[in-house]
Design an enzyme around this catalytic site. Structure first.
Site, PDB file in Angstrom:
ATOM      1  N   ARG A  91     185.446  27.843 -24.718  1.00 36.11           N
ATOM      2  CA  ARG A  91     185.568  27.918 -23.267  1.00 36.11           C
ATOM      3  C   ARG A  91     186.583  29.004 -22.926  1.00 36.11           C
ATOM      4  O   ARG A  91     187.620  29.140 -23.594  1.00 36.11           O
ATOM      5  CB  ARG A  91     186.020  26.571 -22.678  1.00 36.11           C
ATOM      6  CG  ARG A  91     184.976  25.462 -22.770  1.00 36.11           C
ATOM      7  CD  ARG A  91     183.827  25.726 -21.806  1.00 36.11           C
ATOM      8  NE  ARG A  91     182.842  24.659 -21.794  1.00 36.11           N
ATOM      9  CZ  ARG A  91     181.729  24.650 -22.513  1.00 36.11           C
ATOM     10  NH1 ARG A  91     181.483  25.647 -23.351  1.00 36.11           N
ATOM     11  NH2 ARG A  91     180.873  23.664 -22.432  1.00 36.11           N
ATOM     12  N   HIS A 138     178.234  35.262 -23.730  1.00 28.78           N
ATOM     13  CA  HIS A 138     177.989  33.818 -23.763  1.00 28.78           C
ATOM     14  C   HIS A 138     176.678  33.508 -24.491  1.00 28.78           C
ATOM     15  O   HIS A 138     175.798  32.815 -23.972  1.00 28.78           O
ATOM     16  CB  HIS A 138     177.963  33.233 -22.344  1.00 28.78           C
ATOM     17  CG  HIS A 138     178.294  31.757 -22.333  1.00 28.78           C
ATOM     18  ND1 HIS A 138     179.015  31.161 -21.323  1.00 28.78           N
ATOM     19  CD2 HIS A 138     177.996  30.753 -23.207  1.00 28.78           C
ATOM     20  CE1 HIS A 138     179.145  29.864 -21.572  1.00 28.78           C
ATOM     21  NE2 HIS A 138     178.529  29.605 -22.709  1.00 28.78           N
TER      22      HIS A 138
END
Length: 310
Positions: A225, A273
């Site tokens: 994250r 990502h």
């Protein structure tokens, strides 16, 4: 009796998931009606993405559970209208994808591949890397993904330790926890992999203080994250040489703004990502199995602890 299942996510997700979910639910022996729209008081389960239009769960008076499509639940776990069980996605396809991505970048650092690719200048640099057994790797976060990654790295022979906020016991992995455990985990780590959840307690786990606890020249891999890292502190550590390189797949703002200094920094690799995606085929099997279990009075898998936030 037919079980009504609401698919609450963006329209493009429905296109991807309709057939795999239908197949998985059918194979699980569930009599179901799967749609993107129902009268709220007729819904038994919601297959859910936190960026969907469903934000108020109070009209869903017959709801039994919400089954999150994502591994991350930080955008829904605090919703006070959600009073039924919430499950997070623990998908073997996602896990395998994460293992492969982390292994690739760990080996890239371990073998010095960047140096060889950038060193095609006629100089014969005959310096071999150490064996994996002599390379210390630390995985921060020992949930389902972190544990799987740690064990895969250990399977290649790396000297692997892991850290988590609470005590864990994983075969073949030195498991540490707590403040002193974090200090110990970082103190010898040549490569650090971040796979912690995004909670207030994990924000800026890597900051000026903890980055300084790493050996000089350590490398960082973050597929977890974005908020796990203090960006300014990392940039300063890269500029000083304390950190040799960082490979970052997740960020506080996504897509990463074009003007962000990570893009141009010579010691940062940005990936968009992609470390691991939830695969519709395997995620659908996880969802169908959880609905089958609940309908048969068995406990749901991967229930989120609302207090811990994951």
């Amino acid at each position: 009796m037919t079980t009504n299942i609401l698919f609450a996510a963006k329209a493009e997700r429905w296109t991807t998931y309709e057939q795999p979910l239908t197949k998985a639910l059918t194979e699980a022996g569930i009599a179901f009606d799967l749609r993107t729209e129902f009268a709220p008081d007729q819904v038994d389960y919601i297959v859910y993405a936190p960026n969907s239009d469903v934000q108020d769960f109070s009209p869903y008076t017959r709801l039994r559970a919400v089954l999150n499509l994502w591994a991350g639940v930080e955008d829904v776990v605090g919703n006070t209208t959600l009073t039924v069980p919430l499950t997070r996605m623990v998908d073997h396809g996602l896990t395998q994808g994460m293992i492969e991505w982390v292994m690739g970048h760990t080996l890239r650092y371990h073998l010095g591949i960047d140096g060889h690719m950038n060193g095609q200048d006629g100089m014969w640099r005959n310096v071999a890397p150490p064996l994996a057994q002599d390379r210390k790797v630390t995985v921060l976060g020992l949930g389902a993904l972190g544990a799987a990654v740690a064990q895969a790295l250990a399977g290649l022979g790396f000297d692997v330790s892991g850290w988590s906020r609470s005590a864990k016991d994983i075969d073949g992995i030195l498991c540490l926890h707590g403040t002193e455990g974090l200090r110990s985990a970082l103190s010898e780590a040549e490569i650090v992999v971040l796979l912690l959840p995004n909670t207030p307690a994990t924000a800026n786990t890597l900051n000026a203080q903890t980055l300084a606890q790493l050996p000089s020249g350590a490398c960082i891999i973050n597929p977890g994250r974005g908020p796990l890292i203090d960006d300014d502190a990392l940039l300063a550590a890269l500029d000083s040489g304390q950190i040799a390189h960082a490979t970052l797949d997740v960020f506080r703002i996504e897509p990463l703004p074009a003007e962000h200094p990570y893009w141009a920094h010579p010691q940062v690799t940005v990936t968009p990502h992609i470390a691991s995606e939830t695969r519709a085929s395997t995620a659908s099997q996880v969802i169908a199995e959880n609905i089958r279990r609940d309908l048969n009075g068995e406990p749901l898998l991967h229930i989120v602890d609302r207090f811990l936030g994951y």
